[in-house]
Design an enzyme around this catalytic site. Sequence first.
Site, PDB file in Angstrom:
ATOM      1  N   THR A 180       0.850  -1.190   0.000  1.00 39.05           N
ATOM      2  CA  THR A 180       0.000   0.000   0.000  1.00 39.05           C
ATOM      3  C   THR A 180       0.888   1.243   0.000  1.00 39.05           C
ATOM      4  O   THR A 180       2.035   1.162   0.424  1.00 39.05           O
ATOM      5  CB  THR A 180      -0.811  -0.046   1.320  1.00 39.05           C
ATOM      6  N   ARG A 208     -14.869  -5.975   0.875  1.00 36.16           N
ATOM      7  CA  ARG A 208     -14.019  -5.695   2.049  1.00 36.16           C
ATOM      8  C   ARG A 208     -13.407  -4.299   1.920  1.00 36.16           C
ATOM      9  O   ARG A 208     -12.889  -3.929   0.876  1.00 36.16           O
ATOM     10  CB  ARG A 208     -12.914  -6.750   2.134  1.00 36.16           C
ATOM     11  N   VAL A 209     -13.472  -3.524   2.973  1.00 31.40           N
ATOM     12  CA  VAL A 209     -12.830  -2.214   2.989  1.00 31.40           C
ATOM     13  C   VAL A 209     -11.801  -2.222   4.110  1.00 31.40           C
ATOM     14  O   VAL A 209     -12.078  -2.691   5.210  1.00 31.40           O
ATOM     15  CB  VAL A 209     -13.876  -1.094   3.198  1.00 31.40           C
ATOM     16  N   GLY A 210     -10.602  -1.704   3.833  1.00 32.46           N
ATOM     17  CA  GLY A 210      -9.526  -1.750   4.821  1.00 32.46           C
ATOM     18  C   GLY A 210      -9.255  -0.396   5.465  1.00 32.46           C
ATOM     19  O   GLY A 210     -10.041   0.547   5.361  1.00 32.46           O
ATOM     20  N   ASP A 211      -8.098  -0.326   6.093  1.00 33.70           N
ATOM     21  CA  ASP A 211      -7.737   0.858   6.890  1.00 33.70           C
ATOM     22  C   ASP A 211      -7.499   2.128   6.070  1.00 33.70           C
ATOM     23  O   ASP A 211      -7.625   3.237   6.602  1.00 33.70           O
ATOM     24  CB  ASP A 211      -6.465   0.565   7.681  1.00 33.70           C
ATOM     25  N   GLY A 232      -0.100  -2.398   6.149  1.00 37.08           N
ATOM     26  CA  GLY A 232      -0.081  -3.707   6.797  1.00 37.08           C
ATOM     27  C   GLY A 232      -1.459  -4.327   6.782  1.00 37.08           C
ATOM     28  O   GLY A 232      -2.281  -3.996   5.910  1.00 37.08           O
ATOM     29  N   VAL A 233      -1.749  -5.196   7.706  1.00 36.53           N
ATOM     30  CA  VAL A 233      -3.053  -5.870   7.745  1.00 36.53           C
ATOM     31  C   VAL A 233      -4.114  -4.861   8.193  1.00 36.53           C
ATOM     32  O   VAL A 233      -4.148  -4.440   9.349  1.00 36.53           O
ATOM     33  CB  VAL A 233      -3.022  -7.071   8.713  1.00 36.53           C
ATOM     34  N   GLY A 234      -4.971  -4.484   7.243  1.00 34.81           N
ATOM     35  CA  GLY A 234      -5.931  -3.417   7.494  1.00 34.81           C
ATOM     36  C   GLY A 234      -6.809  -3.677   8.704  1.00 34.81           C
ATOM     37  O   GLY A 234      -7.139  -2.745   9.452  1.00 34.81           O
TER      38      GLY A 234
HETATM   39  N1  ASP Z   1      -3.373  -1.848   4.670  1.00 37.17           N
HETATM   40  C1  ASP Z   1      -3.797  -2.404   3.405  1.00 37.17           C
HETATM   41  C2  ASP Z   1      -5.131  -3.067   3.594  1.00 37.17           C
HETATM   42  O1  ASP Z   1      -5.281  -3.863   4.485  1.00 37.17           O
HETATM   43  C3  ASP Z   1      -2.825  -3.385   2.843  1.00 37.17           C
HETATM   44  C4  ASP Z   1      -1.391  -2.885   2.710  1.00 37.17           C
HETATM   45  O2  ASP Z   1      -0.922  -2.154   3.567  1.00 37.17           O
HETATM   46  O3  ASP Z   1      -0.737  -3.249   1.706  1.00 37.17           O
HETATM   47  O4  ASP Z   1      -6.013  -2.835   2.813  1.00 37.17           O
END
Ligand code: ASP
Length: 318
Positions: A180, A208-211, A232-234
Amino acid sequence: MIYNRPIILVHGGAGAWKTRGSEIIEEATKVLKDSALEGFKAMQTGSAIEAVTTAVKVLEDSGIFNAGMGSILNMLGEIEMDAGIMDGKTLKAAGVGAVKRVKNPIILARKVMELTDHVLLVGEGADIFARSLNLPLRKGAPMRIIRRYHELMEIIYRGKNPTRWRNVLKIMNLIGLYDTVGAVALDSSGNVAASASTGGIWLKMPGRVGDSSIVGAGFYADNRAGAASASGVGEIIVMLMVCRYVVDLMSQGFDAAKATKKVIELVTKIKGSNNVGVIAIDIHGNAAVAFNTEGMARAIMAKNLKEPKIAFFNEAIP
Ligand code: ASP
């Protein structure tokens, strides 16, 4: 480390940079440098918000990172991108989530922030808004992304057990690969801003929507303290409100280095390692990065630097 403002710090994701080969690192270095330079240049006529928009647009257009043209695909093989932006002066912010058609989700997020009363616009509604503004639309995914999707699918179906997708990620060496993008900036008037943009995580469920869409999670900025942008892991970043947490610590007097370090230590304590990285600038000009992954791609440009400094691993940059 302390820099003279204006300052821009951009990132291309926390993750497994070591295993990706010198060719990718070379390409990423060039794009990160361009992004920091363009963002820095934008501050000569505009402010921090202009800088973080411009820098992330460069990263989205490059197709090298998991954002914009380089976005990875969901379980159905579709593009669904997230992005967000925040202006530390006004505390105005907005995100867009699961958008499929707009070329630059970061520009769309900025438009949501400036032209609507909303802070989060997702899916079809967000794409319709983009079309109503005549924002450029994107083409399909690059071949390397489509190929990777089919490799993943083949492994899943050969295994005849779609629920084993987490093992698939391991096989594909994708766990810990989060590229990201994002940016934070401090302009010469003391304004800060933050932004983030992503294609999400491989094999995410549709919708799915992330951070990167969520204010306080993937990005946060406040002129009273500083700005932060995460990767990282959203799901973890959202649950722990990583960027808001970093900025809160900076408002309590921790500098950017201490605040980012403290938050990543907490993430690691609660959720284990190999999952989050964050960049930050405080209003005194300290810029910092902290991650519990193998590396985090980043570049910094500031008034007292001749050219951007770029790093991927544990170098003392910024
Ligand atoms: N943070 C992003 C997400 O989870 C992934 C990433 O950081 O590459 O959507």
